[in-house]
Design a protein around this motif. Structure first.
Motif, PDB file in Angstrom:
ATOM      1  N   GLY A   1       0.753  -5.796   2.932  1.00  0.00           N
ATOM      2  CA  GLY A   1      -0.039  -4.565   3.043  1.00  0.00           C
ATOM      3  C   GLY A   1      -1.330  -4.793   3.796  1.00  0.00           C
ATOM      4  N   THR A   2      -1.236  -4.867   5.132  1.00  0.00           N
ATOM      5  CA  THR A   2      -2.416  -4.993   6.020  1.00  0.00           C
ATOM      6  C   THR A   2      -3.397  -6.036   5.488  1.00  0.00           C
ATOM      7  OG1 THR A   2      -3.613  -3.130   4.952  1.00  0.00           O
ATOM      8  CG2 THR A   2      -2.218  -2.616   6.866  1.00  0.00           C
TER       9      THR A   2
ATOM     10  N   THR B   1      -5.364  -9.265   5.712  1.00  0.00           N
ATOM     11  CA  THR B   1      -5.919 -10.213   6.678  1.00  0.00           C
ATOM     12  C   THR B   1      -5.961 -11.635   6.114  1.00  0.00           C
ATOM     13  OG1 THR B   1      -7.251  -8.557   7.796  1.00  0.00           O
ATOM     14  CG2 THR B   1      -8.033 -10.832   7.951  1.00  0.00           C
TER      15      THR B   1
ATOM     16  N   SER C   1     -12.348  -5.245   1.091  1.00  0.00           N
ATOM     17  CA  SER C   1     -11.699  -5.422   2.397  1.00  0.00           C
ATOM     18  C   SER C   1     -12.603  -6.184   3.356  1.00  0.00           C
ATOM     19  CB  SER C   1     -11.353  -4.052   2.997  1.00  0.00           C
ATOM     20  OG  SER C   1     -12.526  -3.372   3.392  1.00  0.00           O
ATOM     21  N   THR C   2     -12.013  -6.802   4.369  1.00  0.00           N
ATOM     22  CA  THR C   2     -12.805  -7.512   5.385  1.00  0.00           C
ATOM     23  C   THR C   2     -13.654  -6.539   6.216  1.00  0.00           C
ATOM     24  OG1 THR C   2     -10.821  -7.576   6.757  1.00  0.00           O
ATOM     25  CG2 THR C   2     -11.330  -9.555   5.521  1.00  0.00           C
ATOM     26  N   PRO C   3     -13.163  -5.338   6.562  1.00  0.00           N
ATOM     27  CA  PRO C   3     -14.027  -4.406   7.311  1.00  0.00           C
ATOM     28  C   PRO C   3     -15.281  -4.015   6.531  1.00  0.00           C
ATOM     29  CG  PRO C   3     -11.745  -3.750   7.500  1.00  0.00           C
ATOM     30  CD  PRO C   3     -11.783  -4.830   6.471  1.00  0.00           C
TER      31      PRO C   3
ATOM     32  N   TYR D   1      -8.305   3.795   1.667  1.00  0.00           N
ATOM     33  CA  TYR D   1      -8.781   4.456   2.888  1.00  0.00           C
ATOM     34  C   TYR D   1      -8.474   5.950   2.889  1.00  0.00           C
ATOM     35  CZ  TYR D   1      -9.306  -0.370   4.124  1.00  0.00           C
ATOM     36  OH  TYR D   1      -9.684  -1.684   4.100  1.00  0.00           O
TER      37      TYR D   1
ATOM     38  N   ARG E   1      -5.563  -7.626  -4.749  1.00  0.00           N
ATOM     39  CA  ARG E   1      -4.415  -8.387  -4.244  1.00  0.00           C
ATOM     40  C   ARG E   1      -4.379  -9.820  -4.762  1.00  0.00           C
ATOM     41  NH1 ARG E   1      -4.889  -5.827   1.795  1.00  0.00           N
ATOM     42  NH2 ARG E   1      -7.026  -6.550   1.619  1.00  0.00           N
TER      43      ARG E   1
ATOM     44  N   ARG F   1      -9.917 -16.174   1.512  1.00  0.00           N
ATOM     45  CA  ARG F   1      -8.739 -15.758   0.733  1.00  0.00           C
ATOM     46  C   ARG F   1      -7.753 -16.905   0.569  1.00  0.00           C
ATOM     47  NH1 ARG F   1      -8.054  -9.810   3.584  1.00  0.00           N
ATOM     48  NH2 ARG F   1      -9.705  -8.776   2.401  1.00  0.00           N
TER      49      ARG F   1
ATOM     50  N   LYS G   1       0.858  -1.189   0.000  1.00  0.00           N
ATOM     51  CA  LYS G   1       0.000   0.000   0.000  1.00  0.00           C
ATOM     52  C   LYS G   1       0.894   1.239   0.000  1.00  0.00           C
ATOM     53  CE  LYS G   1      -4.044  -2.063   0.493  1.00  0.00           C
ATOM     54  NZ  LYS G   1      -4.857  -2.026   1.696  1.00  0.00           N
TER      55      LYS G   1
ATOM     56  N   THR H   1     -11.875   0.528   9.186  1.00  0.00           N
ATOM     57  CA  THR H   1     -10.897  -0.480   8.772  1.00  0.00           C
ATOM     58  C   THR H   1     -10.123  -0.876  10.021  1.00  0.00           C
ATOM     59  OG1 THR H   1      -9.162  -1.120   7.243  1.00  0.00           O
ATOM     60  CG2 THR H   1      -9.096   1.174   8.002  1.00  0.00           C
ATOM     61  N   ASP H   2      -8.933  -1.450   9.848  1.00  0.00           N
ATOM     62  CA  ASP H   2      -8.157  -1.903  10.996  1.00  0.00           C
ATOM     63  C   ASP H   2      -7.700  -0.724  11.856  1.00  0.00           C
ATOM     64  OD1 ASP H   2      -8.435  -4.325   9.712  1.00  0.00           O
ATOM     65  OD2 ASP H   2      -6.503  -4.167   8.701  1.00  0.00           O
TER      66      ASP H   2
ATOM     67  N   SER I   1      -6.693  -3.004  -2.051  1.00  0.00           N
ATOM     68  CA  SER I   1      -7.238  -4.177  -1.355  1.00  0.00           C
ATOM     69  C   SER I   1      -7.967  -5.128  -2.307  1.00  0.00           C
ATOM     70  CB  SER I   1      -8.187  -3.723  -0.256  1.00  0.00           C
ATOM     71  OG  SER I   1      -7.478  -2.969   0.699  1.00  0.00           O
TER      72      SER I   1
HETATM   73  N1  GLU Z   1      -6.994  -6.046   6.936  1.00  0.00           N
HETATM   74  C1  GLU Z   1      -8.159  -5.779   6.181  1.00  0.00           C
HETATM   75  C2  GLU Z   1      -8.182  -6.544   4.869  1.00  0.00           C
HETATM   76  O1  GLU Z   1      -7.236  -7.219   4.546  1.00  0.00           O
HETATM   77  C3  GLU Z   1      -8.353  -4.295   5.941  1.00  0.00           C
HETATM   78  C4  GLU Z   1      -7.161  -3.553   5.463  1.00  0.00           C
HETATM   79  C5  GLU Z   1      -6.967  -3.585   3.966  1.00  0.00           C
HETATM   80  O2  GLU Z   1      -7.953  -3.392   3.220  1.00  0.00           O
HETATM   81  O3  GLU Z   1      -5.833  -3.766   3.553  1.00  0.00           O
HETATM   82  O4  GLU Z   1      -9.155  -6.518   4.152  1.00  0.00           O
END
Ligand code: GLU
Length: 308
Positions: free
Chosen positions: A136-137, A139, A187-189, A208, A122, A144, A74, A225-226, A119
């Motif tokens: 990059g953050t 999850t 994204s998971t959020p 974000y 990926r 996945r 990211k 988000t996280d 996101s």
């Molecule tokens: N960790 C969460 C995800 O993988 C939110 C952060 C992001 O979008 O990278 O979906």
């Protein structure tokens, strides 16, 4: 609801965040802590393992022929993955994880070619071989894992909410009914709000930082988000934004790899473990994400799940 955003607006967004960051740095209130930037002088130096070989990994073998690694990341997540618009240099905790992995795989971290991947893109980037791995953050979850592999986890985050400092009606996701909340597509959020809090009015963008721009201009009431990501944005503009409530999910961050490349995944698991033991992980954390007020955690145990 999915909205597309014109490119000019994206550029504006990044500018707004940058301007805020500069303003916050220049005119911090008396008595308030100065906004801390990354501390390159405090970062560990990763020893390149020049004798390392991984012939069982097609990803590693191709990279070896090419001479460098291509890593997805990211570019607009404070203290985690940030790209300096003037120099093109990436920095942050995720970037340090990517660099320490590179050294363990026998590639000088200076040679990494980073590529920004949102996101939602990926899995495709890993499946198409556009990148060798992704930090990059990201999850780790069962859905996945059907598409990609994950080394790690190397950090545990949790979903949170970012609001303007003048907002007093939102303390947790239960307060989102009838309010507008923004998250990144894919994204998971985003998925959690859609599934568990259907009364919230959900808006999504690629990144974000676009959500944050919309928050600051009163287009949305919250960004979700996280916590690790949100605390970074709040730390850059503490007079404008705050993180509220308690984390309401568990988001274990993994290094994404092509799904069938088990050899690469296990090598990265080994490398993460080694860097936790030798102190590099903690040092890297303190010089990056630690600066945004995220407490220094004990790294979560590596989940070396069986070969796919
Ligand atoms: N960790 C969460 C995800 O993988 C939110 C952060 C992001 O979008 O990278 O979906």
């Amino acid at each position: 609801m999915l909205r597309t955003v014109p490119r000019t607006r994206r550029v504006l967004t990044v500018c707004t965040v940058l301007v805020l960051a500069v303003l916050a740095a220049a005119c911090g209130k008396e008595g308030s802590p100065p906004v801390k930037g990354p501390r390159p002088d405090q970062l560990p130096v990763y020893k390149v393992d020049t004798a390392f070989r991984l012939p069982a990994s097609p990803t590693w073998t191709n990279a070896r022929k090419r001479g460098y690694l291509r890593v997805g990341a990211k570019e607009d997540q404070p203290y985690l993955g940030e790209k300096d618009p003037a120099t093109g240099v990436y920095s942050g905790f995720d970037i340090e994880i990517a660099r320490m992995m590179s050294a363990s795989l026998g590639f000088d971290p200076k040679t990494i070619r980073f590529r920004t991947i949102a996101s939602a893109n990926r899995e495709t980037a890993l499946q198409n071989g556009q990148i060798d791995y992704y930090v990059g953050t990201y999850t780790i979850n069962a859905m996945r894992k059907k598409l990609v592999g994950f080394a790690g986890p190397y950090f545990m985050a949790g979903q949170g909410l970012l609001v303007r400092t003048d907002e007093h009606g939102i303390d947790g996701p239960q307060d989102l009914a009838g309010r507008t909340v923004c998250s990144a597509a894919g994204s998971t959020p985003y998925q959690r709000i859609a599934a568990d809090f259907p009364k919230a009015i959900l808006v999504s963008y690629d990144t974000y930082s676009i959500c944050v721009d919309n928050l600051l201009t009163y287009q949305v009431d919250a960004v979700t988000t996280d916590d690790a990501i949100l605390l970074g944005f709040a730390a850059k503009a503490p007079d404008e934004m705050k993180v509220v409530g308690k984390p309401f999910s568990r988001e274990p961050y993994g290094i994404g790899v092509p799904r069938s490349d088990n050899a690469l995944r296990f090598a990265l698991d080994d490398a993460l473990e080694a860097n936790q033991k030798n102190g590099n992980w903690k040092k890297a954390f303190e010089a990056t994400l630690g600066l945004s007020g995220v407490p220094a955690p004990k790294p979560p145990p590596i989940d070396r799940y069986p070969a796919a």
